[in-house]
Design an enzyme around this catalytic site. Structure first.
Site, PDB file in Angstrom:
ATOM      1  CG  ASP A 148       0.008 -17.606  20.907  1.00  0.00           C
ATOM      2  OD1 ASP A 148       0.699 -17.360  19.913  1.00  0.00           O
ATOM      3  OD2 ASP A 148      -1.233 -17.743  20.854  1.00  0.00           O
ATOM      4  CE  LYS A 204      -1.427 -21.372  17.596  1.00  0.00           C
ATOM      5  NZ  LYS A 204      -1.428 -20.386  16.506  1.00  0.00           N
ATOM      6  CG  ASP A 206      -1.618 -12.748  14.292  1.00  0.00           C
ATOM      7  OD1 ASP A 206      -1.685 -11.886  15.192  1.00  0.00           O
ATOM      8  OD2 ASP A 206      -2.411 -13.705  14.226  1.00  0.00           O
ATOM      9  CB  THR A 220       0.102  -6.759  19.716  1.00  0.00           C
ATOM     10  OG1 THR A 220      -1.317  -6.904  19.740  1.00  0.00           O
ATOM     11  CG2 THR A 220       0.664  -7.291  21.018  1.00  0.00           C
ATOM     12  CB  CYS A 276      12.200   5.674  13.240  1.00  0.00           C
ATOM     13  SG  CYS A 276      12.604   6.421  14.825  1.00  0.00           S
ATOM     14  CB  CYS A 288      -1.823 -15.547   8.019  1.00  0.00           C
ATOM     15  SG  CYS A 288      -2.615 -15.395   9.604  1.00  0.00           S
TER      16      CYS A 288
END
Ligand SMILES: [Zn+2]
Length: 343
Positions: free
Chosen positions: A47, A73, A117, A121, A171, A185
């Site tokens: 993280d 984190k 999030d 990535t 796919c 978020c």
């Protein structure tokens, strides 16, 4: 060990296995806790961010002291996991996952768990897992909704699965949603129980894979909605596409991409992450001394932190990455980086 399918042989496999968890936010915390307690021998925890007070509502590995210290984190999660089981090998990695390091991280593990999030990535991990023959468990959550899906395209041959029955993420979802579309978020919030449920669904598939029980994996796109109170399951049999860019044509576009944009506004916070223009290794103590005329900077937990003019604060990591707080303007963040860290 009493559970059918999880006797001595499965336990030995779990102990010898390694899970890579990318993203130690709410989903990552839920999955990491379950993987650690299930006896997975080695956890690589990645993280790029630090713990903040607003994370504590849902990020279950962290406590108030982590938020007050602004602990990375990955470091705080590794500390927690070692407190659960001192014999477990927990390796924190405070890094931004990019095309430059994804293959190295994925190549070194047995299964990849998505605690991310952001889609870009996620697609990068999908590319890396398929190209390197690894299993990848996708998970995502926002507001009251979440989804999870095992990506077995990389291990289909070894597992005796038909290609068409082992789709990859592309796919099912061929393209990354464009920026600004879809909830994050930041705009929609996150309900704590939904990440616990989605993290558990993802951890269950990872534990089955690591225990050598791919036959028990839920091969479905699983979703939950805690506002509408619905759970759905769409089987993945036949969903693998021969014309898929990733697992069909084996064009790993995300793995081959250069880091186009050096700035990213961080989800849910008044902060921007800035990457260095090229890989660097920064001497944080020397930088602290250079910045002494601006204010008091501290080096702790592998990063340099302090206030800079313009009501912003700066956290600089040894790999040259920085988090600029007090702004959501990438230009202002870039300017602060260039001014105080140096381009
Ligand atoms: Zn595919």
């Amino acid at each position: 060990m009493i559970l059918p399918g999880f006797g001595t042989e499965a336990q030995d496999r779990l102990r010898a296995s390694c899970a890579l968890v990318v993203g130690c936010g709410a989903l990552g915390c839920a999955a990491i806790d379950l993987l650690a307690r299930a006896g997975v021998g080695r956890l690589v925890l990645v993280d790029r961010d630090v713990v903040e007070p607003t994370n504590l509502q849902r990020q279950s590995l962290y406590v108030d002291a982590d938020a007050r210290a602004g602990a990375p984190k990955a470091e705080a999660a590794a500390r927690r996991v070692k407190a659960i089981d001192p014999a477990l090998r927990a390796e924190p990695c405070v890094e931004h996952v990019s095309a430059e390091n994804a293959a190295e991280l994925v190549g070194d593990c047995d299964v990849v768990v998505d605690g991310l999030d952001n889609y870009r990535t996620r697609y990068l991990l999908n590319d890396a897992a398929v190209s390197l023959g690894k299993a990848f468990v996708h998970a995502g959550a926002v507001a009251f909704r979440g989804t999870s899906m095992p990506v077995l395209a990389g291990v289909a041959g070894a597992a005796g699965l038909a290609r068409a029955d082992a789709p990859c993420l592309r796919c099912v979802f061929p393209d990354v949603p464009p920026p600004g579309e879809g909830e994050t978020c930041d705009t929609a919030g996150v309900f704590g129980p939904v990440v616990a449920a989605v993290g558990a669904q993802a951890a269950a598939q990872a534990i089955k894979l690591l225990a050598g029980r791919i036959d028990l994996v839920d091969r479905a796109l699983w979703s939950i909605d805690m506002a509408g109170n619905r759970v759905a399951r769409v089987p993945l049999a036949g969903a693998g596409r021969a014309d898929c860019a990733c697992c069909g044509a084996r064009r790993f576009e995300f793995l081959g991409a250069q880091v186009a944009d050096r700035c990213a506004v961080l989800c849910g916070r008044n902060a921007v992450q800035v990457l260095p223009p090229a890989p660097v290794a920064i001497d944080l103590a020397a930088l602290r001394d250079r910045l002494a005329s601006i204010g008091a900077f501290d080096v702790r937990d592998g990063m340099l932190v302090g206030e800079v003019p313009g009501a912003m604060s700066l956290a600089v990591f040894a790999d040259g990455r920085a988090i600029v707080r007090g702004t959501v303007d990438p230009v202002a963040a870039r300017a602060a980086y260039d001014r105080f860290v140096g381009a």
